[in-house]
Design a protein around this motif. Structure first.
Motif, mmCIF file in Angstrom:
data_model
loop_
_atom_site.group_PDB
_atom_site.id
_atom_site.type_symbol
_atom_site.label_atom_id
_atom_site.label_comp_id
_atom_site.label_asym_id
_atom_site.label_seq_id
_atom_site.Cartn_x
_atom_site.Cartn_y
_atom_site.Cartn_z
ATOM 1 N N SER A 1 0.920 -1.333 0.069
ATOM 2 C CA SER A 1 0.109 -0.088 0.001
ATOM 3 C C SER A 1 0.728 1.346 -0.153
ATOM 4 O O SER A 1 2.007 1.108 0.342
ATOM 5 C CB SER A 1 -0.868 0.114 1.179
ATOM 6 O OG SER A 1 -1.807 -1.127 1.316
ATOM 7 N N SER B 1 -5.697 -3.666 9.276
ATOM 8 C CA SER B 1 -5.689 -2.319 9.257
ATOM 9 C C SER B 1 -6.772 -2.108 8.214
ATOM 10 O O SER B 1 -7.002 -2.525 7.191
ATOM 11 C CB SER B 1 -4.337 -1.800 8.807
ATOM 12 O OG SER B 1 -3.478 -1.890 9.538
ATOM 13 N N ARG C 1 -5.628 4.039 1.267
ATOM 14 C CA ARG C 1 -4.597 2.813 1.092
ATOM 15 C C ARG C 1 -4.389 2.237 -0.318
ATOM 16 O O ARG C 1 -3.788 1.587 -0.480
ATOM 17 C CB ARG C 1 -5.333 1.526 1.812
ATOM 18 C CG ARG C 1 -5.175 1.934 3.469
ATOM 19 C CD ARG C 1 -5.559 0.982 4.356
ATOM 20 N NE ARG C 1 -5.520 1.420 5.620
ATOM 21 C CZ ARG C 1 -4.415 1.041 6.468
ATOM 22 N NH1 ARG C 1 -3.533 0.310 5.957
ATOM 23 N NH2 ARG C 1 -4.198 1.447 7.652
ATOM 24 N N CYS D 1 -0.203 4.284 2.074
ATOM 25 C CA CYS D 1 -1.031 4.844 2.728
ATOM 26 C C CYS D 1 -0.673 6.351 2.957
ATOM 27 O O CYS D 1 0.417 6.668 3.389
ATOM 28 C CB CYS D 1 -1.201 4.299 4.117
ATOM 29 S SG CYS D 1 -1.891 2.510 3.868
ATOM 30 N N ASN E 1 -11.608 4.082 2.917
ATOM 31 C CA ASN E 1 -10.290 3.294 2.998
ATOM 32 C C ASN E 1 -9.510 3.166 1.877
ATOM 33 O O ASN E 1 -8.284 3.197 1.907
ATOM 34 C CB ASN E 1 -10.786 1.788 3.409
ATOM 35 C CG ASN E 1 -9.572 0.732 3.871
ATOM 36 O OD1 ASN E 1 -9.193 0.887 4.825
ATOM 37 N ND2 ASN E 1 -9.117 -0.285 2.975
ATOM 38 N N ASN F 1 -2.338 -5.389 6.391
ATOM 39 C CA ASN F 1 -3.336 -5.028 5.757
ATOM 40 C C ASN F 1 -4.461 -6.139 5.328
ATOM 41 O O ASN F 1 -5.367 -5.527 4.459
ATOM 42 C CB ASN F 1 -2.954 -4.112 4.614
ATOM 43 C CG ASN F 1 -2.235 -4.612 3.624
ATOM 44 O OD1 ASN F 1 -2.404 -5.592 3.385
ATOM 45 N ND2 ASN F 1 -1.125 -3.943 2.933
ATOM 46 N N ALA G 1 -8.049 -2.235 -1.589
ATOM 47 C CA ALA G 1 -7.716 -2.555 -0.093
ATOM 48 C C ALA G 1 -8.647 -2.801 0.816
ATOM 49 O O ALA G 1 -8.650 -3.735 1.574
ATOM 50 C CB ALA G 1 -6.812 -1.192 0.421
ATOM 51 N N CYS H 1 1.479 7.358 6.350
ATOM 52 C CA CYS H 1 2.535 6.198 6.595
ATOM 53 C C CYS H 1 3.931 6.627 6.028
ATOM 54 O O CYS H 1 3.965 7.134 4.926
ATOM 55 C CB CYS H 1 2.276 4.799 6.142
ATOM 56 S SG CYS H 1 3.583 3.459 6.523
#
Length: 366
Positions: free
Chosen positions: A31, A122, A134, A33, A130, A100, A138, A36
Motif C-alpha cells: 500500500s 488495518s 490505502r 497509505c 479506506n 492490511n 484495499a 505512513c
C-alpha cells in the motif's frame, strides 16, 4: 552478533517490564497509505538476517515478554517470516501480527492458523474512505482477511487511523468510525483501536493531514459515546493521550482501573516502552525513528532497557513538570501530557505542548 541463548530447562526467566515487544520487520508494503512513512519502500538493505532475527526472538523471551508483536510495512512480505514465527511459538511466545490483509490467503493463511497467530487488520473506514487512504482494492482484501480469520478465531483487532480526508465533524466521519466498529462486531474481533494522526515528517502537506484540535475533540467524544453503546463487544480503544482526559471529564466508571489496565493511549515515549525496527535498532516510540537506544546485535534488550531507565534525557521527559506551554500547566497533565512525537514534529521541541489539543487548562481560564 546478537547474544544467543541456549534454551535449556534449567534456565529461568522472570516476568519482564513489557507485556509485548514489537518488531517492525520490514518497510516493504503493498500500500501507499497517506499517513505512513514506509509506504511502498523496498525492504531495507540493512535488515537483520534470519539468524539474528531468531536470536532477537530469544532475547524477547528472556526479557520476560509474553507476546512477540510483528508489524511493517506489510510483514507478510517477509520471506522468512514463518521460520521466525515458528521459533517464537516453539519457545513459548504468543504472536501478534498487524497486516492490511492483502496476503491472508493460501499457504500464508494456513501458516497463520498453524501457528495460532493473533491477527490485527488495518482498515480506516468504509470502502470509499479506506481505498482513498490505502489504494484501490484495499477494502475488499481487508474484508476477505477478516472473514477467513474470523472462522478460525484469530481475528484480534481492527486498527484505524484518523486523518483529515472526510469533512470531519460531519456525518461522514461518524459513519466511518461506526463502520469499523460494526465490522469488528460482525467478525468477532476483540478490539477496535483508533489511532490519532502522528506525522513522520515536517512537510506542510503532510502535517495538514491531521484533524484540527476541534475535530479531535468531536472525534474522541463520539468514540466515547460509541464505547458506551457497544459495551465492550468489541472493546473500543484509542491510541492518543487526549482520550484519557476526555473519559475523565465524561465521568467514566472505574476510570483508574481502565486507565492502568485497558487504555492504550498513554504516551510511553519516556522510558515505558521500546520496540525493534528492521535493522535491529531499538526505538522508544513506534512512531518516531529519530531516537535510537542501541542495537540488539550489540546489546541485550535488558541492557538497553536499563540504560533507558537511567538516561538523563528520558528521565527529564518522564517528569511531566518539564513540559512547556499549556501541557505543562494542565490539570490533566499526569494522565495525558500530549503526544511527544507529535509535539516535536509540529513545533520542533519535544517538550512543547501538543498542538492537536483543543482543551484550555483551568489555570489559563481563570
Amino acid at each position: 552478533m546478537l547474544l544467543h541463548f541456549q534454551l535449556k530447562g534449567d534456565v529461568l526467566r522472570s516476568k519482564g517490564p513489557l507485556y509485548i515487544v514489537p518488531w517492525r520487520c520490514t518497510r516493504a508494503c503493498t500500500s501507499s497509505c497517506l499517513h505512513c512513512g514506509f509506504a511502498s519502500n523496498p525492504p531495507a538493505h540493512d535488515r537483520i538476517a534470519t539468524e539474528d532475527a531468531i536470536n532477537l526472538v530469544d532475547e524477547i523471551y528472556y526479557f520476560g515478554a509474553s507476546w512477540f508483536g510483528i508489524s511493517g510495512g506489510e510483514p507478510l512480505l517477509l520471506e522468512n517470516l514463518f521460520e521466525i514465527i515458528g521459533h517464537a511459538r516453539k519457545i513459548g511466545l504468543n504472536i501478534s501480527l498487524i497486516t492490511n490483509g492483502y496476503f491472508v490467503e493460501g499457504k500464508i493463511f494456513d501458516d497463520l492458523v498453524r501457528n495460532e497467530v493473533r491477527v490485527s487488520i488495518s482498515i480506516d473506514g468504509n470502502e470509499k474512505t479506506n481505498d482513498f487512504i490505502r489504494g484501490k482494492g484495499a477494502y475488499i482484501k481487508a474484508i476477505s482477511a477478516m472473514q477467513k480469520l474470523s472462522k478460525e478465531g484469530l481475528l484480534d483487532c481492527l486498527v484505524a487511523t484518523l486523518i483529515n480526508v472526510d469533512t470531519v465533524l460531519t456525518n461522514a466521519t461518524y459513519k466511518n468510525v461506526k463502520h469499523v466498529i460494526d465490522l469488528a462486531e460482525k467478525y468477532g474481533a476483540r478490539w477496535v483501536v483508533f489511532h490519532s494522526f502522528i506525522p513522520f515528517r515536517r512537510a506542510k502537506e503532510h502535517l495538514s493531514l491531521g484533524p484540527s484540535p476541534e475535530q479531535y475533540e468531536w472525534i474522541w467524544n463520539t468514540i466515547y459515546d460509541l464505547r458506551q453503546k457497544y459495551k465492550g463487544k468489541p472493546e473500543v480503544n484509542v491510541y492518543d493521550p487526549f482520550f484519557a482526559r476526555v473519559t475523565k471529564q465524561r465521568g467514566m466508571a472505574n476510570f483508574e482501573e481502565w486507565f492502568e489496565n485497558v487504555f492504550l493511549g498513554r504516551c510511553f515515549f519516556a522510558g515505558k516502552y521500546m520496540s525493534v525496527i528492521e535493522n535491529g535498532d531499538v526505538i522508544p516510540c513506534s512512531f518516531n525513528d529519530r531516537y535510537r537506544l542501541g542495537n540488539v546485535k550489540d546489546k541485550t534488550l535488558k541492557e538497553i532497557w536499563e540504560e533507558l531507565q537511567t538516561s538523563e534525557f528520558y528521565l527529564k521527559l518522564r517528569d511531566k513538570s518539564n513540559l512547556k506551554g499549556k501541557c505543562g500547566v494542565c490539570e490533566y497533565r499526569e494522565i495525558c501530557g500530549g503526544c511527544r512525537t507529535r509535539a516535536e514534529y509540529y513545533t520542533g521541541d519535544i517538550f512543547e505542548s501538543d498542538p492537536a489539543c483543543a482543551y484550555i487548562p483551568k489555570t489559563l481560564r481563570e
